[in-house]
Write an enzyme that holds these catalytic residues in place. Structure first.
Site, PDB file in Angstrom:
ATOM      1  N   SER A  12       0.842  -1.196   0.000  1.00 42.76           N
ATOM      2  CA  SER A  12       0.000   0.000   0.000  1.00 42.76           C
ATOM      3  C   SER A  12       0.878   1.248   0.000  1.00 42.76           C
ATOM      4  O   SER A  12       1.902   1.267  -0.695  1.00 42.76           O
ATOM      5  CB  SER A  12      -0.947  -0.059   1.193  1.00 42.76           C
ATOM      6  OG  SER A  12      -1.874   0.987   1.151  1.00 42.76           O
ATOM      7  N   HIS A  38      -2.647  -1.214  -3.248  1.00 40.00           N
ATOM      8  CA  HIS A  38      -3.808  -0.330  -3.122  1.00 40.00           C
ATOM      9  C   HIS A  38      -3.577   0.841  -4.062  1.00 40.00           C
ATOM     10  O   HIS A  38      -2.684   1.654  -3.847  1.00 40.00           O
ATOM     11  CB  HIS A  38      -3.957   0.175  -1.687  1.00 40.00           C
ATOM     12  CG  HIS A  38      -4.217  -0.933  -0.709  1.00 40.00           C
ATOM     13  ND1 HIS A  38      -3.849  -0.856   0.609  1.00 40.00           N
ATOM     14  CD2 HIS A  38      -4.809  -2.140  -0.865  1.00 40.00           C
ATOM     15  CE1 HIS A  38      -4.203  -1.972   1.218  1.00 40.00           C
ATOM     16  NE2 HIS A  38      -4.781  -2.764   0.346  1.00 40.00           N
ATOM     17  N   ASP A 131      -5.159  -4.563   6.079  1.00 39.58           N
ATOM     18  CA  ASP A 131      -5.428  -5.445   4.944  1.00 39.58           C
ATOM     19  C   ASP A 131      -4.221  -6.359   4.756  1.00 39.58           C
ATOM     20  O   ASP A 131      -3.081  -5.922   4.877  1.00 39.58           O
ATOM     21  CB  ASP A 131      -5.670  -4.597   3.673  1.00 39.58           C
ATOM     22  CG  ASP A 131      -6.223  -5.443   2.535  1.00 39.58           C
ATOM     23  OD1 ASP A 131      -6.923  -6.442   2.813  1.00 39.58           O
ATOM     24  OD2 ASP A 131      -5.952  -5.106   1.360  1.00 39.58           O
TER      25      ASP A 131
END
Lengths: 188, 420, 142
Positions: A12, A38, A131
């Site tokens: 991310s 992401h 996540d």
């Protein structure tokens, strides 16, 4: 030849920098590499181009139905969840955000099945939130090797921390050592 | 009250005896022969009576004095005392209790129902329940309440105790009532201060980082633009001080984040200690190699501890880098752990060593072992962070050294973990 | 520092980096530092100025301060998103905080990086160059 060995990487915020640190250290691996970053659909292609500049393996944006090949890097496109069918065929689907993100690392990792006679590794890199923690736990459960980035080299020590706290992480490694470990696992 | 009654009875008895004595002497005075003796005796008894009355007056005065002192003490302590006969409900309040409640003192204290009416409606039922429960169970109680119509919104603490009669039945409720408003305010103030301190430190850290940014970012640029070696030297001095400040700010914030009560809750897990130490050594391999320091992980691979993984990692990171800092190049470091409950982990070096005094102070904030060398680049907070982490885990940390030049061992305790 | 001497200009002229920060000293520092490296900079002191620049056609790298009075960095990004002005831009946060910020929730896919204050000049320039390369990829991909 359809892929059997698989490296799945969740990443991310700050991920571009870290991946740009890992790829120059990687030779062509005897594994397909799937990156779930992401990212918005607006910049996913630019992300692919940026990675391609530093990668010795071809990098592409994953497409529906694609069969994974060894020595190729696949980036999950922005705004779609990526799952793998039989650990080798790409399936992309729009869907609700999971962990407030789409694509979600958990969704991708949890779609994997226990590999038979092949190697699987899951990696969680820098990023905010949690996540990938559940996903990495799943990877461990089905016999994969699990790696999380260390605090020192993470831009944001959120996701790797959440992953480490599951207690299911085999290695907590710096950017450089993640590359070394992947080389060690998928280069003989 | 009981003492007073006894005194009255005693006075009456003694007066009766003395009176009887005097009249006996006067009676026997009709016999001429023994007159001088009788007079002497009567005089003696009268003197005795006067002495006794004097003592009584003195006693009464002392009692008054004691009562005044007690009242004085009670009003200083914002305290009132009271007692209540449980079967009859009749009570006695000290003067100061009336004053605390803003009532004129009277001989018969308000009965329980009247007292409950004085209590703030929101607290009334709770107090009723507490008192009646204490009377029934024959135990003590502690309760706080406010008064109805109290413009100062004071808070009172009543402590009561049940005194039983000879048969063991609850007879009297005795206790104290104290105005604890100020005490509560102080307590709240302290808690707020502690919380504010942490907010303040992180706010300060944030605000220091902003002006540090141009210094950190632009000094190297100025250095490149400068023409003379002397200028560059001076700029280097500035730059190294700026990085020292940055380090202090960083470490202070790290430390402040770990202070109770606002520190982040620990995530407990069972950890294979050897593996964690290995990966920590692995991460520091560059520093260790550059100093040619040999490090041995002697921890039993079967040893499992219970701790917060990333916090424990931080402890080892700080202890190793501290040992590296104070060990000459080519030194050896050993990390070992003695099993048990708790597990004792030891990081020992064969570096410069420490005096006893230094060993006891090295975990204090901003303490630096080598006073002759105020080396920059070390905030002197690494070991304080270690101590805070270990203490947050409920353990303790200490250092032992055989003296100057003989190396140092830092040990800390950890809870044993279950099999993972 | 060699990174400061290197003045390889990246498309000199048109600004490619927008610095959004309420602290004037940070805006100045960025202007000087990036300016010496030949990187064009515009600055905004807050949310409104940032949006005005985007409406005016700015495309490039946005370095966004997190803690700003009024609408902070996260609020500003949400506004950019709502106004449909994300396209063609790359956002990295500029922060003095040292812990992950929960307000980021939901913006993970928009913010590609984090720079923490104070920073070394080489560190900042390396990051900004990386973003600019990424920005070029973005332009050629469109």
């Amino acid at each position: 030849m359809p892929s059997s060995n698989l490296v799945i990487v969740g990443s991310s915020t700050g991920g571009l920098k870290i991946l740009e640190g890992i790829f120059p250290r990687l030779p062509v691996l005897k594994a397909a590499m799937v990156i779930v970053q992401h990212i918005t659909p607006l910049i996913d292609r630019a992300f692919v181009s940026s990675l391609q500049r530093v990668s010795s393996m071809p990098v592409c944006l994953a497409e529906e139905g694609q069969i994974l090949q060894h020595g190729t890097v696949y980036l999950a496109p922005g705004g779609l969840h990526l799952t793998l069918v039989n650990n080798q065929a790409v399936h992309l689907a729009a869907g609700e955000k999971v962990n407030s993100v789409c694509p979600s690392i958990d969704v991708a990792m949890c779609s994997l099945a226990r590999p038979s006679g092949s190697r699987l590794a899951g990696v969680i890199l820098t990023g905010m939130g949690c996540d990938g923690a559940a996903g990495l736990e799943h990877v461990k459960r089905i016999g994969g090797i699990t790696i999380a980035q260390d605090q020192k080299t993470s831009v944001i020590y959120g996701m790797p921390k959440a992953a480490a706290e599951t207690g299911k992480v085999d290695f907590i490694l710096s950017t450089e050592r993640i590359a070394d470990k992947l080389k060690e696992l998928f280069c003989q | 009250m009981r003492v007073a009654r006894r005194t009255v009875v005693l006075t009456l008895i003694v007066s009766a005896i003395l009176g009887a004595g005097v009249s006996l002497i006067v009676e026997s005075g009709h016999h001429q022969a023994s007159r001088p003796l009788q007079l002497t005796l009567a005089l003696g008894l009268v003197i005795l009576l006067i002495a006794f009355i004097g003592a009584l007056v003195h006693y009464h005065y002392s009692l008054e004095q004691a009562k005044r002192n007690l009242d004085e003490a009670q009003s200083l302590a914002l305290l009132g005392s009271w007692e209540r006969d449980i079967p009859t409900g009749r009570g006695y309040w000290s003067d100061n209790r009336y004053r605390l409640f803003g009532l004129p003192p009277r001989s018969k204290a308000p009965d329980l129902e009247e007292f409950y009416q004085l209590v703030h409606p929101e607290d009334r039922q709770r107090i009723k329940n507490t008192v009646s429960e204490a009377c029934r169970a024959g135990t003590g109680y502690e309760a706080t309440y406010r008064l109805a119509d109290d413009r100062q919104h004071r808070v009172f603490l009543s402590r009561g105790k049940v005194v039983r009669d000879e048969a063991g039945k609850p007879a009297t409720l005795v206790g104290t009532t104290q105005d604890i408003t100020e005490k509560l305010q102080q307590q709240r103030l302290t808690e707020d201060l502690l919380r504010n301190k942490d907010v303040f430190i992180s706010r300060l850290g944030h605000d220091l980082k902003t002006p540090l940014t141009p210094l950190t970012a632009l000094l190297p640029l100025i250095r490149n633009l400068s023409a003379s070696d002397r200028q560059r030297e001076l700029i280097d001095i500035c730059a190294s001080n700026v990085s020292h400040i940055t380090d202090i700010v960083e470490k202070t914030m790290q430390l402040a984040r770990r202070f109770p009560p606002s520190h982040r809750p620990l995530v407990w897990e069972s950890i294979v200690l050897k593996g964690l130490v290995d990966s920590c050594i692995d991460q520091m391999s560059q520093v260790l190699a550059s100093q040619a320091i040999e490090i041995k992980n002697l921890v039993d691979p079967a040893l499992i501890v219970s701790a917060d993984r990333s916090e424990l990692y931080e402890v080892f990171g700080n202890l190793i880098s501290n040992a590296v800092k104070f060990s000459p190049s080519g030194s050896r470091l050993n990390i070992s752990a003695a099993p048990g409950e708790p597990v004792t982990v030891t990081v020992s070096d064969n570096g410069i060593g420490l005096s006893e005094e230094e060993c006891s102070q090295m975990f204090d904030e901003f303490y630096k072992a080598d006073t002759s060398r105020h080396a920059l680049g070390s905030a002197g907070l690494g070991l304080s962070i270690c101590r805070q982490i270990v203490e947050n885990h409920g353990g303790r940390i200490w250092a032992v050294s055989n003296g100057k030049g003989l190396g140092t061992s830092v040990s800390f305790t950890l809870a044993q973990g279950g099999a993972s | 520092m060699s990174s400061c001497e290197g003045q390889e200009a990246i498309a000199a002229g048109a600004p490619h980096v927008m610095v959004v920060d309420d602290e004037e000293v940070i805006r100045q520092t960025m202007e000087v530092l990036l300016g010496y490296a030949g990187i064009g900079v515009v600055t905004a002191s807050g949310s409104d100025e940032c949006l005005a620049l985007l409406r005016g056609g700015f495309r490039g790298v946005i370095l966004m301060d997190v803690m700003m009075p009024g609408r902070n960095g996260w609020d500003t990004i949400r506004e950019i998103k709502q106004a449909g002005l994300l396209r063609g831009n790359i956002i990295s946060m500029l922060t003095a905080m040292d812990v992950p910020d929960l307000q980021m929730e939901g913006l993970q896919d928009v913010v590609i990086d984090y720079i923490t204050k104070p920073f070394e000049p080489q560190e900042l320039l390396a990051s900004v160059r990386r973003y600019l390369e990424f920005f070029e990829q973005l332009q050629s991909a469109e």
